[in-house]
Design an enzyme around this catalytic site. Structure first.
Site, short mmCIF file in Angstrom:
data_model
loop_
_atom_site.label_atom_id
_atom_site.label_comp_id
_atom_site.label_asym_id
_atom_site.label_seq_id
_atom_site.Cartn_x
_atom_site.Cartn_y
_atom_site.Cartn_z
N GLU A 51 -0.37 -4.09 -4.92
CA GLU A 51 -1.07 -4.56 -6.18
C GLU A 51 -2.23 -3.54 -6.39
O GLU A 51 -2.52 -2.88 -5.30
CB GLU A 51 -1.57 -5.94 -5.85
CG GLU A 51 -0.63 -7.10 -6.17
CD GLU A 51 -1.21 -8.40 -6.04
OE1 GLU A 51 -0.78 -9.20 -6.20
OE2 GLU A 51 -2.13 -8.33 -4.79
N ASP A 52 -2.78 -3.33 -7.44
CA ASP A 52 -3.97 -2.85 -7.76
C ASP A 52 -4.97 -3.83 -7.62
O ASP A 52 -4.82 -4.89 -7.39
CB ASP A 52 -3.88 -1.93 -9.13
CG ASP A 52 -3.76 -2.83 -10.32
OD1 ASP A 52 -3.79 -4.14 -10.30
OD2 ASP A 52 -3.20 -2.32 -11.15
N ARG A 53 -6.27 -3.25 -8.06
CA ARG A 53 -7.46 -4.15 -7.94
C ARG A 53 -7.63 -5.25 -9.16
O ARG A 53 -8.12 -6.08 -9.22
CB ARG A 53 -8.74 -3.24 -8.18
CG ARG A 53 -8.87 -2.61 -9.64
CD ARG A 53 -10.21 -1.92 -9.60
NE ARG A 53 -11.30 -2.65 -9.69
CZ ARG A 53 -12.27 -2.56 -10.34
NH1 ARG A 53 -12.18 -1.29 -11.28
NH2 ARG A 53 -13.11 -3.42 -10.49
N PHE A 54 -6.41 -5.15 -9.93
CA PHE A 54 -6.39 -6.23 -11.01
C PHE A 54 -5.49 -7.29 -10.69
O PHE A 54 -5.09 -8.24 -11.49
CB PHE A 54 -5.99 -5.52 -12.36
CG PHE A 54 -6.84 -4.60 -12.61
CD1 PHE A 54 -8.31 -4.75 -13.28
CD2 PHE A 54 -6.64 -3.26 -12.92
CE1 PHE A 54 -9.26 -4.07 -13.37
CE2 PHE A 54 -7.47 -2.33 -13.11
CZ PHE A 54 -8.83 -2.51 -13.64
#
Length: 137
Positions: A13-16
């Site tokens: 995952e990314d920060r979103f």
């Protein structure tokens, strides 16, 4: 066709809070390697023949976001074959709903390890990979 199951992890995952677009490339590659290895086309095969596969073109469509805990079923299926190139269609679907998360079309060639130039598909590859014989253009 080969289908590989992958559980999305937090590091995908990314920060979103959803899988980063670049991570999908890794997941698709994992499924392509599984497809090759099921046919005996593994690193030892490529070393023995002095060639290696490379992606020369990739088109990807992101349909729905995936997040940690989702289970994806990623398929790899040969759709077109030329003298030197192979086109593989891939989809990542949610195992829980069968909805498409990502679909892609990947073009690959085999390079000679000494010259770095694309080589024609060898008889050994054609023997090990029956789908490419059926999909020849």
């Amino acid at each position: 066709m080969t289908t590989t199951r992958v559980t999305v992890r937090g590091y995908h995952e990314d920060r979103f809070g959803h899988v980063n677009n670049a991570r999908y490339l890794e997941l698709l590659e994992e499924a392509r390697w599984a497809h090759l290895e099921e046919r005996g086309l593994d690193a030892d095969f490529f070393d023995a023949h002095g060639i290696f596969p490379v992606v020369v073109r990739l088109s990807i469509s992101y349909r729905r976001p995936a997040s940690a805990g989702d289970v994806l079923e990623i398929s790899a299926d040969v759709v077109r074959v030329g003298r030197r190139r192979i086109v593989i269609a891939q989809q990542a679907r949610f195992a829980s709903s069968d909805e498409i998360c990502v679909d892609a079309e990947v073009t690959a060639v085999f390079l000679d390890e000494k010259t770095g130039r694309p080589v024609p598909l060898s008889d050994e590859i054609l023997q090990a990979w029956p789908e490419i014989r059926a999909a020849r253009e």
